[in-house]
Design a protein around this motif. Structure first.
Motif, mmCIF file in Angstrom:
data_model
loop_
_atom_site.group_PDB
_atom_site.id
_atom_site.type_symbol
_atom_site.label_atom_id
_atom_site.label_comp_id
_atom_site.label_asym_id
_atom_site.label_seq_id
_atom_site.Cartn_x
_atom_site.Cartn_y
_atom_site.Cartn_z
ATOM 1 N N ALA A 44 -32.621 16.833 11.344
ATOM 2 C CA ALA A 44 -33.475 15.637 11.446
ATOM 3 C C ALA A 44 -32.974 14.555 10.495
ATOM 4 C CB ALA A 44 -34.917 16.005 11.126
ATOM 5 N N ALA A 45 -32.662 14.957 9.267
ATOM 6 C CA ALA A 45 -32.184 13.982 8.280
ATOM 7 C C ALA A 45 -30.853 13.390 8.730
ATOM 8 C CB ALA A 45 -32.040 14.655 6.924
ATOM 9 N N ALA A 46 -29.999 14.229 9.325
ATOM 10 C CA ALA A 46 -28.659 13.771 9.726
ATOM 11 C C ALA A 46 -28.746 12.699 10.813
ATOM 12 C CB ALA A 46 -27.834 14.956 10.220
ATOM 13 N N VAL A 47 -29.586 12.918 11.825
ATOM 14 C CA VAL A 47 -29.643 11.943 12.918
ATOM 15 C C VAL A 47 -30.278 10.636 12.442
ATOM 16 C CG1 VAL A 47 -31.822 12.751 13.954
ATOM 17 C CG2 VAL A 47 -30.143 11.611 15.366
ATOM 18 N N LEU A 48 -31.260 10.742 11.566
ATOM 19 C CA LEU A 48 -31.909 9.525 11.051
ATOM 20 C C LEU A 48 -30.935 8.730 10.173
ATOM 21 C CD1 LEU A 48 -35.366 11.131 10.238
ATOM 22 C CD2 LEU A 48 -34.970 9.288 11.890
ATOM 23 N N THR A 49 -30.223 9.429 9.340
ATOM 24 C CA THR A 49 -29.262 8.761 8.455
ATOM 25 C C THR A 49 -28.156 8.110 9.273
ATOM 26 O OG1 THR A 49 -29.720 10.474 6.829
ATOM 27 C CG2 THR A 49 -27.772 9.114 6.443
ATOM 28 N N GLN A 50 -27.693 8.862 10.300
ATOM 29 C CA GLN A 50 -26.627 8.335 11.169
ATOM 30 C C GLN A 50 -27.071 7.032 11.846
ATOM 31 O OE1 GLN A 50 -25.322 11.295 14.006
ATOM 32 N NE2 GLN A 50 -23.933 9.872 15.003
ATOM 33 N N ALA A 51 -28.381 6.948 12.131
ATOM 34 C CA ALA A 51 -28.912 5.748 12.797
ATOM 35 C C ALA A 51 -29.249 4.651 11.784
ATOM 36 C CB ALA A 51 -30.156 6.113 13.601
ATOM 37 N N GLY A 52 -29.019 4.920 10.493
ATOM 38 C CA GLY A 52 -29.271 3.899 9.475
ATOM 39 C C GLY A 52 -30.721 3.848 9.037
ATOM 40 N N LEU A 53 -31.479 4.906 9.306
ATOM 41 C CA LEU A 53 -32.894 4.926 8.915
ATOM 42 C C LEU A 53 -33.086 5.830 7.703
ATOM 43 C CD1 LEU A 53 -34.382 5.385 12.497
ATOM 44 C CD2 LEU A 53 -34.576 3.319 11.101
ATOM 45 N N GLU A 54 -34.106 5.523 6.932
ATOM 46 C CA GLU A 54 -34.450 6.349 5.781
ATOM 47 C C GLU A 54 -35.104 7.635 6.307
ATOM 48 O OE1 GLU A 54 -33.908 5.973 2.559
ATOM 49 O OE2 GLU A 54 -35.075 7.772 2.079
ATOM 50 N N PRO A 55 -34.550 8.815 6.007
ATOM 51 C CA PRO A 55 -35.153 10.061 6.552
ATOM 52 C C PRO A 55 -36.433 10.448 5.816
ATOM 53 C CG PRO A 55 -33.220 10.589 5.237
ATOM 54 C CD PRO A 55 -33.330 9.090 5.231
ATOM 55 N N SER A 56 -37.465 9.645 6.017
ATOM 56 C CA SER A 56 -38.741 9.898 5.335
ATOM 57 C C SER A 56 -39.385 11.164 5.894
ATOM 58 C CB SER A 56 -39.685 8.714 5.566
ATOM 59 O OG SER A 56 -39.957 8.614 6.950
ATOM 60 N N ASP A 57 -40.376 11.661 5.183
ATOM 61 C CA ASP A 57 -41.079 12.871 5.647
ATOM 62 C C ASP A 57 -41.656 12.648 7.041
ATOM 63 O OD1 ASP A 57 -40.493 14.059 3.313
ATOM 64 O OD2 ASP A 57 -42.511 13.938 2.442
ATOM 65 N N GLU A 58 -42.269 11.482 7.253
ATOM 66 C CA GLU A 58 -42.943 11.212 8.517
ATOM 67 C C GLU A 58 -41.939 11.142 9.674
ATOM 68 O OE1 GLU A 58 -45.372 7.728 8.585
ATOM 69 O OE2 GLU A 58 -46.408 8.369 10.410
ATOM 70 N N LEU A 59 -40.809 10.462 9.444
ATOM 71 C CA LEU A 59 -39.811 10.368 10.527
ATOM 72 C C LEU A 59 -39.185 11.729 10.824
ATOM 73 C CD1 LEU A 59 -37.873 7.005 10.045
ATOM 74 C CD2 LEU A 59 -39.339 7.683 11.939
ATOM 75 N N ARG A 60 -38.936 12.486 9.794
ATOM 76 C CA ARG A 60 -38.364 13.828 10.023
ATOM 77 C C ARG A 60 -39.351 14.691 10.814
ATOM 78 N NH1 ARG A 60 -37.849 16.435 5.305
ATOM 79 N NH2 ARG A 60 -38.287 14.692 3.951
ATOM 80 N N ARG A 61 -40.642 14.519 10.505
ATOM 81 C CA ARG A 61 -41.657 15.289 11.242
ATOM 82 C C ARG A 61 -41.653 14.898 12.726
ATOM 83 N NH1 ARG A 61 -46.587 14.337 12.714
ATOM 84 N NH2 ARG A 61 -46.715 12.378 11.572
ATOM 85 N N ILE A 62 -41.541 13.598 12.976
ATOM 86 C CA ILE A 62 -41.518 13.140 14.374
ATOM 87 C C ILE A 62 -40.292 13.722 15.097
ATOM 88 C CG2 ILE A 62 -41.178 11.097 15.851
ATOM 89 C CD1 ILE A 62 -42.840 9.513 13.748
ATOM 90 N N VAL A 63 -39.150 13.652 14.435
ATOM 91 C CA VAL A 63 -37.902 14.138 15.041
ATOM 92 C C VAL A 63 -37.996 15.641 15.345
ATOM 93 C CG1 VAL A 63 -35.463 14.581 14.538
ATOM 94 C CG2 VAL A 63 -36.437 12.332 14.062
ATOM 95 N N LEU A 64 -38.522 16.395 14.403
ATOM 96 C CA LEU A 64 -38.618 17.847 14.611
ATOM 97 C C LEU A 64 -39.673 18.205 15.656
ATOM 98 C CD1 LEU A 64 -38.183 19.153 10.956
ATOM 99 C CD2 LEU A 64 -36.550 19.300 12.835
ATOM 100 N N THR A 65 -40.754 17.438 15.700
ATOM 101 C CA THR A 65 -41.801 17.696 16.705
ATOM 102 C C THR A 65 -41.258 17.462 18.113
ATOM 103 O OG1 THR A 65 -43.465 17.009 15.109
ATOM 104 C CG2 THR A 65 -44.162 17.116 17.404
ATOM 105 N N LEU A 66 -40.415 16.433 18.235
ATOM 106 C CA LEU A 66 -39.803 16.175 19.544
ATOM 107 C C LEU A 66 -39.001 17.382 20.010
ATOM 108 C CD1 LEU A 66 -38.401 12.525 19.379
ATOM 109 C CD2 LEU A 66 -40.207 13.395 20.835
ATOM 110 N N TYR A 67 -38.259 17.994 19.091
ATOM 111 C CA TYR A 67 -37.444 19.152 19.483
ATOM 112 C C TYR A 67 -38.329 20.342 19.867
ATOM 113 C CZ TYR A 67 -33.849 22.673 19.719
ATOM 114 O OH TYR A 67 -33.026 23.665 20.181
ATOM 115 N N ASP A 68 -39.410 20.536 19.095
ATOM 116 C CA ASP A 68 -40.333 21.639 19.424
ATOM 117 C C ASP A 68 -40.894 21.456 20.837
ATOM 118 O OD1 ASP A 68 -39.935 22.736 16.985
ATOM 119 O OD2 ASP A 68 -41.772 21.948 16.082
#
Lengths: 303, 193
Positions: A44-68
């Protein structure tokens, strides 16, 4: 080629991201995930960082929830677009969609009844054919079902390869299918019978039925032709016995099947034309078009 | 010459006691293929067409160390677990999956598992593989009459099982060419060889 789920995140948003990604890889952050190990915090952190976004807790949660959600619901795609951040910093999914694998509906349909009804625009006959295919898991009969306006031939094809060849030949020789559907993989006679009855429900005038396939490896030809197609024709009360039924097929128990169909022709008066592998798909196409045109002509005269 | 199957191919059929598995087992034996064992959980100890049935792939490999190929003929709900069991067994180099209508996620899991274990997969929805020179076949290819495949120099790979048979008979009847190997890759989006 590796088959893996992946995250796709275009920082600028937009539509047709797959096309953008193909022409400008830097514009879209892509990150594959191992399906065996699942998506991790690091993914989650890797894809957010690659996109130039801060891998905050909330964004990482959204990214991981999408995968679930992607895994739990057998999805081909889970998409939030757009994902907005309001002035107070809250992230909002403004729109979203999920595409579920048709082959997994047997274990997902309980979760998706409302969505299923809304998201697919099937015709009445297509939905009947689809339900018919779900009768049991043996083989397929009705998973693919197309109605073509202006056609006059009901095509019951078998096997992906021969089906494609048959459609090409029909197009080449200017024959017109009213219904094009397929059964394969040794379905039960009951399923093929159901499919035949559904195909014959087409409101368009029919001038021929074309049962086209190659030499089957394991599909029981007696079961599918006699207990399937022929039984479906018999149970369609409004079926005019003068409509030509052109069959080209071979495989296990084909001799028994052809014998039974010959009897249906001689004793019951059905207009059946039987051919095996000595007749090519192209020759069978010529045959069905010839008989369809002849039937149409006779019908016009009688009117 | 066939890289996928040869006279050294020894098969375990997973789902051997099912309708399809039983029929295919007989057809393979009739053709000359070597079927050493079958697996159906809960039916270990039985025997079909003289082939012993075990509860797990590990048990089958324990008794038949020459098994190197698995044919999967189980319902789609169990296919992922059956295929991964064969792939992780350590003794199987080729897994041929007959099952149709599999959820794509299950196929991706199998392929990732196979890649990690360096095991070949043909399928899902594969009609099988046949090598007429060695009279070896896996799966339903050719049905009860695989004699229609004649030995020769042409290799056929097709996603369509019907096309495998039609092409092979067509090139022999019209042109006199036989086949070295015929591989039914399977019609699913993620089917592979």
């Amino acid at each position: 080629m590796e088959a893996k789920p992946f995250y796709s995140l275009p920082p600028k948003g937009g539509v047709d991201i797959e096309l953008v990604s193909a022409s400008d890889q830097a514009a879209v952050a892509c990150h594959p995930v191992s399906i065996s190990h699942g998506a991790s915090e690091e993914d989650a952190a890797a894809v957010l960082t690659q996109a130039g976004l801060e891998p905050s807790d909330e964004l990482r949660r959204i990214v991981l929830t999408l995968y679930d959600l992607f895994l739990e619901r057998d999805a081909f795609l889970v998409e939030i677009n757009p994902l907005l951040q309001t002035a107070d910093g809250t992230w909002c999914a403004v729109d979203a969609k999920i595409v579920v694998d048709d082959e997994a509906l047997y274990r997902q349909s309980d979760h998706l009844p409302r969505l299923f009804g809304q998201s697919r625009s099937l015709t009445y006959l297509q939905s009947l054919a689809f339900q018919n295919d779900q009768l049991d898991t043996r083989g397929t009969a009705g998973r693919m079902f197309h109605e073509i306006t202006g056609g006059d031939i009901v095509v019951l094809a078998s096997g992906g390869g021969t089906s494609s060849e048959a459609l090409d030949s029909l197009h080449l020789l200017e024959g017109h299918p009213a219904v094009f559907t397929e059964y394969s993989g040794n379905p039960t006679g009951e399923k093929v019978k159901g499919l035949t009855k559904i195909a014959l429900m087409t409101p368009q005038p029919i001038h021929a039925v074309w049962v086209i396939g190659g030499r089957a490896n394991f599909t029981d030809i007696y079961e599918t032709l006699v207990n399937g197609v022929m039984a479906g024709i018999r149970e369609t009360q409004e079926f005019d016995k003068r409509i030509p039924v052109v069959i080209r097929r071979a495989g296990p128990r084909d001799s028994e099947a052809f014998e039974a169909l010959r009897r249906a022709r001689e004793l019951e008066g059905y207009n059946i034309y039987l051919r095996g592998m000595a007749t090519s798909v192209l020759e069978s196409t010529r045959m069905v078009i010839y008989h369809a045109r002849k039937h149409a002509k006779k019908q016009r005269r009688s009117e | 010459m066939s890289l996928l199957i040869s006279q050294d191919t020894v098969v375990v059929i997973q789902g051997i006691t099912g309708k399809q598995g039983t029929k295919i087992c007989e057809e393979m034996l009739d053709y000359g293929a070597s079927v050493a064992a079958g697996v159906t959980p809960g039916k270990g100890g039985q025997s079909l067409h003289g082939v012993p049935v075990y509860n797990t792939v590990a048990e089958a490999l324990d008794k038949h160390c020459d098994v190197n190929t698995s044919l999967i003929c189980v319902p789609r709900e169990s296919t992922k677990d059956a295929a991964c069991e064969a792939i992780r067994s350590g003794g199987i180099g080729l897994v041929n999956i007959l099952t149709e209508g599999m959820a794509e996620k299950d196929t991706v899991v199998i392929l990732e598992c196979a890649r990690e274990q360096n095991v070949r997969v043909v399928g899902p929805a594969s009609v099988g593989v046949i090598c007429p020179a060695h009279r070896v076949k896996i799966g339903a290819i050719g049905g009860s009459d695989p004699g229609v495949f004649y030995p020769g120099g042409i290799a056929i790979f097709s996603k369509s099982g019907g096309m495998c048979l039609s092409l092979a008979t067509e090139i022999f009847n019209r042109l006199g060419f036989g086949v070295s190997i015929v591989v039914g890759i399977g019609g699913d989006r993620k089917s592979v060889v």
